[in-house]
Each structure stands twice: as C-alpha cells, then as structure tokens.
Enzyme design. Structure first.
Site, PDB file in Angstrom:
ATOM      1  N   LYS A  83       0.833  -1.215   0.000  1.00 49.23           N
ATOM      2  CA  LYS A  83       0.000   0.000   0.000  1.00 49.23           C
ATOM      3  C   LYS A  83       0.862   1.258   0.000  1.00 49.23           C
ATOM      4  O   LYS A  83       0.639   2.178  -0.779  1.00 49.23           O
ATOM      5  CB  LYS A  83      -0.932   0.030   1.232  1.00 49.23           C
ATOM      6  CG  LYS A  83      -1.857  -1.160   1.363  1.00 49.23           C
ATOM      7  CD  LYS A  83      -2.811  -1.019   2.540  1.00 49.23           C
ATOM      8  CE  LYS A  83      -2.153  -1.013   3.910  1.00 49.23           C
ATOM      9  NZ  LYS A  83      -1.537  -2.308   4.284  1.00 49.23           N
TER      10      LYS A  83
ATOM     11  N   ARG B 298      11.901  -6.830   4.455  1.00 54.25           N
ATOM     12  CA  ARG B 298      11.980  -5.380   4.689  1.00 54.25           C
ATOM     13  C   ARG B 298      12.826  -5.098   5.938  1.00 54.25           C
ATOM     14  O   ARG B 298      13.675  -4.213   5.940  1.00 54.25           O
ATOM     15  CB  ARG B 298      10.555  -4.825   4.868  1.00 54.25           C
ATOM     16  CG  ARG B 298      10.478  -3.376   5.287  1.00 54.25           C
ATOM     17  CD  ARG B 298       9.079  -2.820   5.067  1.00 54.25           C
ATOM     18  NE  ARG B 298       8.147  -3.151   6.137  1.00 54.25           N
ATOM     19  CZ  ARG B 298       6.831  -2.893   6.098  1.00 54.25           C
ATOM     20  NH1 ARG B 298       6.307  -2.330   5.034  1.00 54.25           N
ATOM     21  NH2 ARG B 298       6.052  -3.201   7.107  1.00 54.25           N
TER      22      ARG B 298
ATOM     23  N   ARG C 243      -9.356   0.831   8.937  1.00 56.56           N
ATOM     24  CA  ARG C 243      -8.974  -0.542   9.282  1.00 56.56           C
ATOM     25  C   ARG C 243     -10.065  -1.254  10.067  1.00 56.56           C
ATOM     26  O   ARG C 243      -9.891  -2.429  10.406  1.00 56.56           O
ATOM     27  CB  ARG C 243      -7.702  -0.507  10.135  1.00 56.56           C
ATOM     28  CG  ARG C 243      -6.405  -0.793   9.365  1.00 56.56           C
ATOM     29  CD  ARG C 243      -5.302  -0.654  10.370  1.00 56.56           C
ATOM     30  NE  ARG C 243      -4.084  -1.346  10.109  1.00 56.56           N
ATOM     31  CZ  ARG C 243      -3.000  -0.792   9.564  1.00 56.56           C
ATOM     32  NH1 ARG C 243      -3.033   0.442   9.125  1.00 56.56           N
ATOM     33  NH2 ARG C 243      -1.887  -1.480   9.465  1.00 56.56           N
TER      34      ARG C 243
ATOM     35  N   ARG D  75      11.548  -1.169  11.671  1.00 53.00           N
ATOM     36  CA  ARG D  75      10.276  -0.899  12.344  1.00 53.00           C
ATOM     37  C   ARG D  75      10.114  -1.822  13.539  1.00 53.00           C
ATOM     38  O   ARG D  75      10.337  -3.031  13.425  1.00 53.00           O
ATOM     39  CB  ARG D  75       9.114  -1.129  11.370  1.00 53.00           C
ATOM     40  CG  ARG D  75       8.769   0.089  10.554  1.00 53.00           C
ATOM     41  CD  ARG D  75       7.674  -0.200   9.573  1.00 53.00           C
ATOM     42  NE  ARG D  75       6.444  -0.684  10.190  1.00 53.00           N
ATOM     43  CZ  ARG D  75       5.244  -0.631   9.581  1.00 53.00           C
ATOM     44  NH1 ARG D  75       5.146  -0.114   8.392  1.00 53.00           N
ATOM     45  NH2 ARG D  75       4.174  -1.097  10.193  1.00 53.00           N
TER      46      ARG D  75
ATOM     47  N   ARG E  77      -0.381  -8.572  13.833  1.00 49.99           N
ATOM     48  CA  ARG E  77      -0.854  -7.638  12.798  1.00 49.99           C
ATOM     49  C   ARG E  77      -1.717  -8.360  11.768  1.00 49.99           C
ATOM     50  O   ARG E  77      -2.735  -7.838  11.330  1.00 49.99           O
ATOM     51  CB  ARG E  77       0.343  -6.959  12.112  1.00 49.99           C
ATOM     52  CG  ARG E  77       0.973  -5.885  12.996  1.00 49.99           C
ATOM     53  CD  ARG E  77       2.386  -5.558  12.583  1.00 49.99           C
ATOM     54  NE  ARG E  77       2.467  -4.910  11.296  1.00 49.99           N
ATOM     55  CZ  ARG E  77       3.602  -4.851  10.557  1.00 49.99           C
ATOM     56  NH1 ARG E  77       4.709  -5.434  11.003  1.00 49.99           N
ATOM     57  NH2 ARG E  77       3.608  -4.220   9.419  1.00 49.99           N
TER      58      ARG E  77
HETATM   59  P1  AMP Z   1       0.992   0.560   9.162  1.00 45.73           P
HETATM   60  O1  AMP Z   1       2.168   1.440   8.936  1.00 45.73           O
HETATM   61  O2  AMP Z   1      -0.204   0.971   8.333  1.00 45.73           O
HETATM   62  O3  AMP Z   1       1.313  -0.896   9.011  1.00 45.73           O
HETATM   63  O4  AMP Z   1       0.539   0.757  10.683  1.00 45.73           O
HETATM   64  C1  AMP Z   1       1.398   0.447  11.751  1.00 45.73           C
HETATM   65  C2  AMP Z   1       0.611   0.324  13.047  1.00 45.73           C
HETATM   66  O5  AMP Z   1      -0.033   1.574  13.350  1.00 45.73           O
HETATM   67  C3  AMP Z   1      -0.520  -0.686  13.030  1.00 45.73           C
HETATM   68  O6  AMP Z   1      -0.076  -1.996  13.297  1.00 45.73           O
HETATM   69  C4  AMP Z   1      -1.412  -0.135  14.142  1.00 45.73           C
HETATM   70  O7  AMP Z   1      -0.865  -0.391  15.418  1.00 45.73           O
HETATM   71  C5  AMP Z   1      -1.321   1.359  13.911  1.00 45.73           C
HETATM   72  N1  AMP Z   1      -2.329   1.831  12.935  1.00 45.73           N
HETATM   73  C6  AMP Z   1      -2.083   2.391  11.714  1.00 45.73           C
HETATM   74  N2  AMP Z   1      -3.228   2.725  11.102  1.00 45.73           N
HETATM   75  C7  AMP Z   1      -4.235   2.357  11.941  1.00 45.73           C
HETATM   76  C8  AMP Z   1      -5.648   2.408  11.868  1.00 45.73           C
HETATM   77  N3  AMP Z   1      -6.284   2.915  10.797  1.00 45.73           N
HETATM   78  N4  AMP Z   1      -6.354   1.945  12.933  1.00 45.73           N
HETATM   79  C9  AMP Z   1      -5.742   1.445  14.024  1.00 45.73           C
HETATM   80  N5  AMP Z   1      -4.413   1.341  14.141  1.00 45.73           N
HETATM   81  C10 AMP Z   1      -3.646   1.795  13.117  1.00 45.73           C
END
Ligand code: AMP
Length: 192
Positions: free
Chosen positions: A13, A128, A89, A140, A151
C-alpha cells in the site's frame, strides 16, 4: 479523486501510494506514518500508542479518526485527491470516513484492494526488516515475527470485513499485488 488502498500489512500500500503521490500529485494519508511520527516526537498521544503499535495491535478508532479528521478538515486542501493508506482498518473507521467526506462535500471514488498471498506477505515483511538492518537503517519495531502474527490476525479479524463492506457499496476493485511494482502500479492506473 479520493481513493482507499486496502490490503494486509506488506501488501504494498505504501509503495503504491508513493507512486501516486509522485505521478499524480495526490496526497498520501497514512495513519501508520502519522502514528510513528507521534511516537518519535514523543507527544502525549505518541507515548500512549507506542506499546500498542509495537505489539502489532490496532490503536483506538477514536485516535486514528481524529488524525484523519484533522487532515481532511484542516484546510490544507486535498490536492489532486487523498490516498487513504492503512485507513480505514475497522468498520467504525469506514463509517467515520464516509461521514467525514460527506461533511466536507467530497466523494470516495475507488477502493483498491491489493491482493496477496499470506506466505508472500510474511516473506516481504521479514525481507523489509533484514534490508533495513543490513543498510544500517532503523527497523520498524513491529517488523518482527511475533508482532507480524498479531498484525495479520488484526487484519483478518477487523479489517478484512471492509472488502465486503465496500463491495456492497459498489466501490471495490481488486488488483493482483503479487506482481512487480511497475505492473501493480499500471493495474492501479488502469482503474483510476
Ligand atoms: P501501518 O504502517 O499501516 O502498518 O501501521 C502500523 C501500526 O499503526 C498498526 O499496526 C497499528 O498499530 C497502527 N495503525 C495504523 N493505522 C491504523 C488504523 N487505521 N487503525 C488502528 N491502528 C492503526
């Protein structure tokens, strides 16, 4: 034109969003990036979400909806349109986004699901982390096997119902996310 990029962690994404920013002048709204920024800058909210994020759980709807609301109503404009990356999400977030767009007189034009195989996802995320470590870049905190399991589970329990939700609304388009980055980008472009 406003779009959502949907798909599990590691589906690509962020990579596709960056392409759309560079090629079309769209604005990427990644709640993950916003939350990581809050974490590193040590804001009150950042401190509250750090542990939840590192573990791989979702942070509360209230927090992420607040972040998105600020961006949409903040007066910075929408450029050539927003790319929602990693948001919504949950079904509550999807409803909130719909209401926010309506409130601001905007539409949601496409929801593009990047479809990938679970085995490939795990491989990509581990890759990654290894690539970042090898290049001396920060890894990360949630790119490890334990957090990844959580996740993925969060994705299947809370986010995957959104494909049905947007399908029923008539907005959903699927793209094979397994191909080369350029191929995926051209499939996305064909939809837009
Ligand atoms: P990402 O970079 O999109 O993989 O997000 C990393 C982490 O941020 C996720 O595993 C969640 O802990 C938190 N997070 C990001 N976006 C959301 C969302 N829309 N709702 C809830 N938690 C989020």
């Amino acid at each position: 034109m406003n779009i959502i990029l949907l798909g599990p962690p590691g589906a690509g994404k962020g990579t596709q969003a960056e392409r759309l920013v560079a090629e079309r002048g769209m604005i990427q709204l990644s709640t993950g990036d916003m939350l990581r920024e809050a974490k590193t800058s040590g804001t009150e909210m950042g401190k509250r979400v750090a542990e939840v994020m590192d573990r791989g759980d979702l942070v509360t709807d209230e927090i992420v909806i607040g972040l998105i609301r600020e961006k949409i109503t903040g007066g910075e404009g929408s450029g050539k349109g927003f790319i929602f990356d990693g948001f919504p999400r949950t079904l509550a977030q999807a409803d909130a986004l719909g209401a926010l767009l309506e409130e601001t007189g905007q539409t949601l034009d496409h929801v593009i699901e990047l479809q990938v195989d679970d085995e490939v996802l795990v491989g990509r995320i581990v890759g990654r982390a290894e690539a970042a470590a090898a290049a001396g870049q920060p890894v990360r905190a949630d790119d490890n096997e334990e957090s990844l399991k959580i996740r993925l589970m969060e994705y299947y329990k809370k986010t995957s119902p959104l494909t049905g939700y947007y399908y029923a609304k008539g907005d959903l388009k699927g793209v094979d996310g397994l191909g080369e980055i350029d191929q995926v980008a051209s499939d996305v472009a064909a939809i837009l």
